[in-house]
Design a protein around this motif. Structure first.
Motif, PDB file in Angstrom:
ATOM      1  N   LYS A  82      -3.670  17.160  74.565  1.00 52.39           N
ATOM      2  CA  LYS A  82      -4.481  16.065  74.229  1.00 52.39           C
ATOM      3  C   LYS A  82      -5.705  16.273  73.044  1.00 52.39           C
ATOM      4  CE  LYS A  82      -5.791  15.800  78.597  1.00 52.39           C
ATOM      5  NZ  LYS A  82      -6.583  15.310  79.980  1.00 52.39           N
TER       6      LYS A  82
ATOM      7  N   ILE B 235      -4.556  11.050  66.920  1.00 54.29           N
ATOM      8  CA  ILE B 235      -3.249  10.354  67.361  1.00 54.29           C
ATOM      9  C   ILE B 235      -3.277   9.881  68.665  1.00 54.29           C
ATOM     10  CG2 ILE B 235      -0.897  10.937  67.744  1.00 54.29           C
ATOM     11  CD1 ILE B 235      -1.080  12.851  65.317  1.00 54.29           C
ATOM     12  N   ALA B 236      -2.926   8.779  69.085  1.00 52.94           N
ATOM     13  CA  ALA B 236      -2.794   8.213  70.645  1.00 52.94           C
ATOM     14  C   ALA B 236      -1.306   8.442  71.223  1.00 52.94           C
ATOM     15  CB  ALA B 236      -3.365   7.018  70.578  1.00 52.94           C
TER      16      ALA B 236
ATOM     17  N   ALA C 298      -5.985  14.364  69.879  1.00 57.48           N
ATOM     18  CA  ALA C 298      -7.116  13.701  69.300  1.00 57.48           C
ATOM     19  C   ALA C 298      -7.754  14.198  68.149  1.00 57.48           C
ATOM     20  CB  ALA C 298      -8.049  13.984  70.678  1.00 57.48           C
TER      21      ALA C 298
END
Length: 454
Positions: free
Chosen positions: A160, A168-169, A164
């Protein structure tokens, strides 16, 4: 080519060969055959070793039934179980088998049906077993032949913090193209980090475990419902080229030799930003001593043309048909796969060690959820959405998501994987690899077509 084709023959059928992983272990022979004892042959996975340690002070103390364990590494135990069950020697009453072997053994009448025992043992609560697990251990006659000790599917694990930092999600339901795009963007995000880890090590349960799920969602299949081999079809080829290109461009160092263990180590050591593999890996990633604990996110297995694509696998218990102690064997299975055993492991060993992935109640247990909060729900969802009977876009001749549930598949899958691994290494092309694979697969399919014609 003739010599390659001949190798998928009687030897491949008689012994259900290689496995997902194998590790050094220990074991002994079957013990005494007293009336109040049973012999159990099982794999040396950590959860099974915990079981062995807990049996005497709990199961034996409660029931008076002594359990003599033979514990072997995975490759060795599969060979021994196959030899034991096919010969119906009766030396072992219970063995650890998977949802690959169970339908094959049931058809051959090597394994005893459990449905009558289940009906007489309401406390076992079969309805609490996750439906895909029950389905995968139910034979064509409608009877259940195995009970899961623990189960898994597959999902995408990702850092994550790395995504991040790149803005980028991760999509809630990523496609493979989205994953490839993300892999390109996070490649070398930190020194030595690659975009993604994907198995490249030869083996039907290594390289082809994830790759077959990719083939499925790209619209490919090993065989059509009427036993036409499709290994060199446009869909199978497109999926394999995508996989090979992705791992060559943004995958781990040494990919042709990398399997589950290597990718796990790469992820823990921050050498990869993403990893598509077994849901069971999350327990190691979120272990108290893991450097990446709390940094990982978990997304569904990426898709293309299907709604889901995660695989389904379980180490389960089966009773040999030749066993003279089936009643006591069932008592052991009921205990080892029961709710109380999970509670026992949680209290005595630790909740992160619970053999999960099989019971709905596990995912309602606050003590387990506290330990497994990051991955519990994604794991349960992955298992519940796995469909071994309809894993792709067209009907199949045999069940299975990451495998084809026929005795010949371990040999077939392993041989084809060797050529695909060579393509990852740049030593051959995907087209050449799959052309050879098509010849091997057609040799297998021809036998099944001949049987249908009789």
């Amino acid at each position: 080519m003739l010599s390659r084709r001949k190798r998928i023959g009687a030897a491949g059928v008689a012994v259900l060969m290689t496995a997902v992983t194998g590790c050094a272990g220990w074991g002994g022979g079957a013990g005494g055959g007293g009336a109040d004892s049973i012999n159990v042959l099982m794999v040396n996975n950590p959860q099974m070793v915990d079981l062995q340690k807990l049996t005497a002070d709990n199961f034996t103390k409660q029931t008076g039934i002594h359990v003599n364990f033979t514990v072997l590494p995975e490759n060795d135990v599969r060979d021994k179980i196959s030899q034991e069950f096919s010969s119906q020697a009766g030396q072992y009453d219970v063995a650890s088998v998977s949802n690959f072997e169970i339908p094959i053994y049931a058809k051959s009448k090597w394994i005893a049906p459990l449905s009558d025992y289940i009906a007489k043992d309401p406390s076992f609560d079969q309805d609490d077993i996750l439906k895909p697990m029950t389905q995968s251990m139910t034979a064509d006659d409608g009877k259940i032949y195995g009970e899961p000790f623990y189960g898994e599917s597959s999902f995408l694990m990702y850092r994550k913090d790395i995504l991040a930092a790149k803005g980028i999600a991760m999509p809630a339901k990523p496609t493979w193209q989205q994953v490839a795009d993300i892999a390109a963007k996070v490649d070398h995000a930190t020194p030595g980090m690659r975009g993604i880890c994907l198995r490249g090590q030869p083996g039907w349960g290594q390289l082809f475990a994830p790759l077959t799920t990719v083939v499925n969602t790209f619209g490919g299949t090993w065989f059509t419902k009427d036993w036409q081999a499709k290994v060199d079809s446009p869909e199978f080829t497109e999926a394999t080229k995508f996989y090979v290109d992705l791992v060559r461009a943004h995958g781990e160092a040494g990919a042709p030799q990398a399997g589950f263990t290597e990718c796990l180590n790469d992820t823990i050591q921050s050498n990869t930003a993403m990893w598509y593999d077994a849901t069971s890996a999350a327990g190691s990633l979120e272990a108290p001593n893991s450097p990446v604990k709390g940094k990982m996110g978990y997304a569904p297995a990426p898709v293309v043309k299907t709604d889901s694509s995660g695989w389904l696998y379980a180490w389960a218990w089966g009773i040999q048909e030749a066993s003279k102690k089936k009643d006591n064997a069932w008592k052991f299975i009921s205990w080892a796969s029961g709710k109380d055993y999970e509670k026992l492991v949680g209290e005595k060993v630790g909740w992160s060690n619970v053999p999960a992935g099989k019971r709905a109640s596990t995912y309602e247990n606050p003590q387990y959820l506290k330990e497994a909060a990051a991955f519990a729900e994604p794991t349960k969802n992955a298992i519940e959405h796995a469909d071994p009977n309809n894993p792709g876009t067209q009907p199949r001749p045999a069940p299975g998501i990451q495998f084809v549930d026929i005795p010949e598949f371990p040999d077939l899958g392993t041989q084809v994987s060797q050529d695909v691994s060579s393509a990852i290494a740049g030593k051959t092309s995907v087209d050449k690899a799959l052309k050879r694979g098509q010849e091997l697969a057609d040799d297998v399919a021809e036998r099944y077509r001949s049987r249908l014609a009789k």
